[in-house]
Design a protein around this motif. Sequence first.
Motif, short mmCIF file in Angstrom:
data_model
loop_
_atom_site.label_atom_id
_atom_site.label_comp_id
_atom_site.label_asym_id
_atom_site.label_seq_id
_atom_site.Cartn_x
_atom_site.Cartn_y
_atom_site.Cartn_z
N UNK A 187 -42.27 -49.32 9.77
CA UNK A 187 -42.71 -49.30 11.18
C UNK A 187 -43.75 -48.21 11.40
N UNK A 188 -43.52 -47.02 10.83
CA UNK A 188 -44.49 -45.93 10.97
C UNK A 188 -45.82 -46.31 10.33
N UNK A 189 -45.76 -46.96 9.17
CA UNK A 189 -47.00 -47.40 8.51
C UNK A 189 -47.78 -48.34 9.41
N UNK A 190 -47.07 -49.29 10.02
CA UNK A 190 -47.75 -50.27 10.89
C UNK A 190 -48.41 -49.61 12.10
N UNK A 191 -47.68 -48.72 12.78
CA UNK A 191 -48.26 -48.15 14.00
C UNK A 191 -49.41 -47.19 13.66
N UNK A 192 -49.32 -46.53 12.51
CA UNK A 192 -50.42 -45.64 12.13
C UNK A 192 -51.67 -46.45 11.78
N UNK A 208 -52.00 -45.08 16.00
CA UNK A 208 -51.03 -44.18 16.64
C UNK A 208 -50.71 -43.02 15.72
N UNK A 209 -50.28 -41.93 16.33
CA UNK A 209 -49.98 -40.73 15.55
C UNK A 209 -48.48 -40.46 15.59
N UNK A 210 -47.81 -40.74 14.49
CA UNK A 210 -46.37 -40.58 14.39
C UNK A 210 -46.05 -39.93 13.05
N UNK A 211 -45.11 -39.02 13.05
CA UNK A 211 -44.65 -38.41 11.79
C UNK A 211 -43.20 -38.85 11.55
N UNK A 212 -42.79 -38.79 10.28
CA UNK A 212 -41.45 -39.25 9.90
C UNK A 212 -40.75 -38.21 9.05
N UNK A 213 -39.45 -38.03 9.30
CA UNK A 213 -38.61 -37.19 8.43
C UNK A 213 -37.26 -37.87 8.30
N UNK A 214 -36.63 -37.72 7.14
CA UNK A 214 -35.36 -38.42 6.91
C UNK A 214 -34.35 -37.48 6.28
N UNK A 215 -33.17 -37.45 6.86
CA UNK A 215 -32.12 -36.53 6.41
C UNK A 215 -31.25 -37.16 5.34
N UNK A 216 -31.22 -36.53 4.17
CA UNK A 216 -30.21 -36.88 3.15
C UNK A 216 -29.01 -35.94 3.29
N UNK A 217 -29.30 -34.68 3.58
CA UNK A 217 -28.26 -33.65 3.68
C UNK A 217 -27.89 -33.51 5.16
N UNK A 218 -26.65 -33.90 5.49
CA UNK A 218 -26.21 -33.88 6.89
C UNK A 218 -25.31 -32.70 7.18
N UNK A 219 -24.57 -32.24 6.17
CA UNK A 219 -23.78 -31.01 6.34
C UNK A 219 -23.66 -30.29 4.99
N UNK A 220 -24.31 -29.15 4.87
CA UNK A 220 -25.18 -28.52 5.86
C UNK A 220 -26.53 -29.24 5.93
N UNK A 221 -27.22 -29.03 7.05
CA UNK A 221 -28.55 -29.61 7.20
C UNK A 221 -29.59 -28.68 6.59
N UNK A 222 -30.76 -29.19 6.24
CA UNK A 222 -31.80 -28.33 5.66
C UNK A 222 -32.12 -27.14 6.56
N UNK A 271 -38.53 -53.97 15.54
CA UNK A 271 -37.78 -53.31 16.61
C UNK A 271 -38.18 -51.84 16.72
N UNK A 272 -38.28 -51.17 15.59
CA UNK A 272 -38.67 -49.76 15.61
C UNK A 272 -40.14 -49.62 15.98
N UNK A 273 -40.96 -50.52 15.47
CA UNK A 273 -42.39 -50.49 15.80
C UNK A 273 -42.59 -50.61 17.31
N UNK A 274 -41.92 -51.56 17.94
CA UNK A 274 -42.05 -51.74 19.39
C UNK A 274 -41.57 -50.50 20.15
N UNK A 275 -40.49 -49.87 19.67
CA UNK A 275 -39.98 -48.67 20.33
C UNK A 275 -40.99 -47.53 20.25
N UNK A 276 -41.63 -47.39 19.08
CA UNK A 276 -42.62 -46.32 18.92
C UNK A 276 -43.79 -46.53 19.88
N UNK A 277 -44.26 -47.75 19.96
CA UNK A 277 -45.39 -48.03 20.85
C UNK A 277 -44.98 -47.81 22.31
#
Length: 617
Positions: A529-534, A538-552, A602-608
Amino acid sequence: MVNEKKIQIKQVTDVTVKFAGDSGDGMQLTGSQFTDTTASLGNDLSTLPDFPAEIRAPAGSLAGVSGFQLHFSSSDISTPGDSPDVLIAMNPAALKVNIKELKPNALIIVNTSAFDAKNLKLAKYDSNPLEDDSLQGYNVIPVELTKLTMEALKGTDLSIKEKERCKNFFALGLMYWLYNRPVANTITWLETKFKNKPKFLEANKNVLMAGYYYGEMTELFTTKYEVLPAKLPKGKYRNVSGNEAVAIGLITASLRSGLPLFLGSYPITPASEILQELSKYRNFGVRTFQAEDEISGVASAIGASFAGNLAATNTSGPGLSLKTEALGLAVIAELPLVVVNVQRGGPSTGLPTKTEQADLLQAFFGRHGEAPLCILAASSPADCYWSAIEASRIALKYMTPVILLTDGYLAFGSEPLRIKPFDELPEIPVRFKVNPDDFHPYSRDENLVRPWAIPGTPGLEHRIGGLEKKHIYGNISYEPDNHELMINLRQQKIEKIADDIPDLVVEGDQSGELLILGWGSTYGAIREAVTRVKENGYNVSQAHLKYLNPMPKNLGSVLKNFKKVLIPELNLGQLALLIRNKFLLDVLQFNKVQGQPFKVSEIENKLVEILGGKNGK
């Protein structure tokens, strides 16, 4: 003079195919065979099996439809595709359930043999969709799949029911022809599967080839399609499901740590395959134990950990609820344990074969008392392999339970995993305490980790259990100050893991209007979705959490660099709740709890929608 059929071969970059039929039509097997052959040709791929929880739902009913979706491409892809380009509908119910998901002008191959009055009624059709023009806008190819299968098997001594069961291989052969795929892999699989049942071997081979040559001979098809191999980094690849990846990840961790692997487990959908897969690897020193219930499964693993094994247990939603008391024991005993929770739709029995991300808060808080532990989440089927290794590393290094969260979407889905040489895999050093000098079972090193002393080691005899321990010495203690000290030490030990994990990586600009923050299986849909909107400015950045506890450690500073933070989750906002509480940041939520993964659109539409159609344009 014979008129030769002219076939046009059209090259396409990516295709989404869905096989759909009754639960007994073998759609999962058909999709798996098409997937394995596609993987062998070097395409990138992603799959989405989708089937009912009932072993045998009412035949021909809407509730009994089983589907297998495959997205394959000559480029890098991350999802099983939003909408199929091709649907193979084995009966009216399969057509009705899936028609709304198809792309305009999609190709529909219909098994017309199944479109009788009984099946139309079961699918709740008032009229035959093949005759009432309701399929206008699609390219419908009628094929008498069942009838042609029966004709291909005329003269064999199979029963009518046995012959009918082979019709999925007719569909598979036809799809192999249509997408220019070889049949050799499936022939080899059949020869192994039915090596002691020659009549079934010959029957399925004959039907497979009948489907293939039907495509070649019939005038219904004038075009074949070709999808070239994807340009992926060089190396050896293996197509894996998330459950398979978890299993071989645990084996890899066992080999890199030098410890035997023990899995204590109780079968539960969608986690059972991990037990089944690991049971195949006794030659790697793997021991699997199918316990009588979830509690016995985790308790046996805790015992194996005490005895010096790399110990693991696997389960799904309600099973994790049953393991919670034992997890408290593992926390207070400070023993390494990997707990794989393959999340499914809940609560209670819920949606056993559907996906969800609603166990995050249970993983954080689902124990009595202050019982912190480490939590990781895998982001793709292939990442399940790396996450299992990392969960094992942390569990062994910090003498703690680690919950690894996957979900049904990852567990059943598959994609290519690049296999690294063994010596390039992460090292997992383990040092058992063997010197009795100055040994105390609850003394601690610089990471607040207590020593691991295997029972029976001379001079290191000690006891563990669920009662509170005296700091350093490990004797039972009810002293108020000691209890508070031990509570804090166990919490601080988990927090120190943050020093040993990588910072959160932001893909795109490091600051700006909007950051989309995900965790777990939403990675692929967010990424595309980020690839499509960019691409649309559009200007969107992405980050994804692998470590949830503790967090980075850098998560707070990352979040502050953006005006808005959007968190898509397959729950009602569990990570959003944690982020708000920890960072006092009012994040935006995007939630879905339908038992299905996010679609890219769905995510693409939400970003826009959030960016208002103006940002960066």
